[in-house]
Design an enzyme around this catalytic site. Structure first.
Site, short mmCIF file in Angstrom:
data_model
loop_
_atom_site.label_atom_id
_atom_site.label_comp_id
_atom_site.label_asym_id
_atom_site.label_seq_id
_atom_site.Cartn_x
_atom_site.Cartn_y
_atom_site.Cartn_z
N GLU A 118 -4.30 4.10 5.88
CA GLU A 118 -4.03 3.80 4.32
C GLU A 118 -4.23 5.14 3.56
O GLU A 118 -3.56 5.33 2.66
CB GLU A 118 -4.99 2.85 4.02
N ARG A 128 0.79 -1.23 0.15
CA ARG A 128 0.13 -0.13 -0.18
C ARG A 128 0.89 1.18 -0.04
O ARG A 128 0.56 2.34 0.56
CB ARG A 128 -0.92 -0.04 1.02
N SER A 145 -10.91 0.91 3.21
CA SER A 145 -10.12 0.39 4.52
C SER A 145 -9.55 1.54 5.30
O SER A 145 -8.54 2.19 4.31
CB SER A 145 -9.52 -0.70 4.36
#
Length: 349
Positions: free
Chosen positions: A341, A165, A242
């Protein structure tokens, strides 16, 4: 009096940014420039200066609510082209449109990433991934604008230094993504189905390849069940997806947590240790789906505990307060600090 221009592109003034993000929070931009071609993006970004905010799909960003005197360059170049097994997408193209176009041309490789909101240009920044796949698996090269010099060039995956990520682009405002190229499977095979939940849904073995259209349909169904497919009428989808990444811990740390919990801890192999399911940690720390309750302006999705959602009236401050509560609760319960994130602009946890 004529319309003001920035880099030759018309400027809109005093534009609320909340409707341009999937979380639907944010400030009012003093100036907003919407660029529909790559050349316009280059000209507008260079004219706007280093402090300008670059915005595309707005799906993986949390904007400070009190940002003042903000200039925003919005990427709305949306061309998608296919040449053999190569798909090229301009930065403003809707990501799911890119996935759909690849499948329409019989190309496999992106189907596990179906239904992810946002733009193509954001995918290499975050190394967007889901259901056992990530864009680093298929990206051939990325065309970048260097803001400091105005130079435009194609760069390789090696330059981008992809990680879980993340990439070299995530923590630097030096670069603006203009286009992305993907190399896909011309034989029409899906990527290996690595994710257990998806393999079960498809009734295939983990690691098996199958019809990519079947994979896309299954992924969209799974995402919809979790409130991860955008729907303006469903506040469970007013989110950045998320909010926290799945933490990677050492084997010793994993064993310590497993001993503390006294039950099976969902985990996955990772290069540097063991990857834990952040959603499971959140729920085990006492933050169930829908926390803290129906009257809260920001709360966890009722379908997926890892999504922090705006129930219609939330501000950036509300979202960040909830994120801090969850992060600190997981740290107190397990000694693990979750990492956000999305990109936080003008704000922090």
């Amino acid at each position: 009096m004529g319309t003001s221009l920035l880099g030759g592109v018309p400027v809109a003034e005093n534009v609320p940014l909340a409707p341009l993000t999937t979380l639907r929070v944010g400030p009012v931009a003093r100036r907003l420039v919407t660029c529909v071609t790559t050349d316009q993006i280059v000209d507008a970004v260079m004219a706007a200066g280093p402090e300008a905010l670059i915005l595309a799909g707005g799906s993986n960003v949390v904007l400070a609510g009190d940002a003042a005197d903000l200039t925003v360059v919005r990427l709305a170049n949306t061309r998608i082209s296919v040449d053999g097994d190569v798909v090229r997408a301009e930065a403003g193209a809707g990501w799911d449109d890119v996935v759909a176009a690849s499948l329409a041309h019989g190309l496999g490789g992106l189907e596990c990433l179906s239904g992810i909101p946002g733009s193509a240009g954001a995918t290499p920044v975050q190394n967007v991934g889901a259901y056992g796949a990530e864009v680093a698996d298929t990206i051939r090269r990325v065309r970048l604008l260097e803001r400091g010099t105005g130079s435009v060039r194609w760069v390789s995956p090696e330059f981008l230094r992809f990680g879980y990520r993340t990439s070299v682009l995530k923590h630097s405002s030096q670069w603006v993504v203009l286009e992305v190229e993907f190399g896909l499977d011309a034989a029409g095979h899906s990527a290996p189905v690595r994710y257990r939940e998806l393999a079960t849904e498809l009734a295939v073995e983990q690691g098996e390849r199958t019809d990519p259209q079947r994979v896309r349909a299954a992924v969209l169904e799974l995402r919809a069940r979790k409130g991860m497919v955008l729907d303006a009428a469903d506040h469970d989808t007013w989110s950045v997806g998320s909010f926290f990444t799945n933490p990677v811990v050492s084997r010793a740390e994993f064993e310590r947590i497993a001993a503390t919990v006294g039950s099976a801890v969902p985990n996955y192999p990772a290069e540097d240790g063991v990857k834990l399911a952040a959603g499971w940690l959140v729920e085990q720390a006492g933050f169930g789906k829908g926390y803290p309750g129906a009257d809260a302006p920001a709360r966890l999705s009722t379908k997926h505990a890892l999504a922090l959602t705006n129930r219609g009236t939330a501000t950036t401050a509300d979202v960040l307060a909830l994120a801090r509560t969850v992060r600190d609760g997981v740290k107190a319960a397990f000694g693990i600090e979750l990492t956000p994130e999305p990109v936080l602009v003008g704000c922090s946890l």
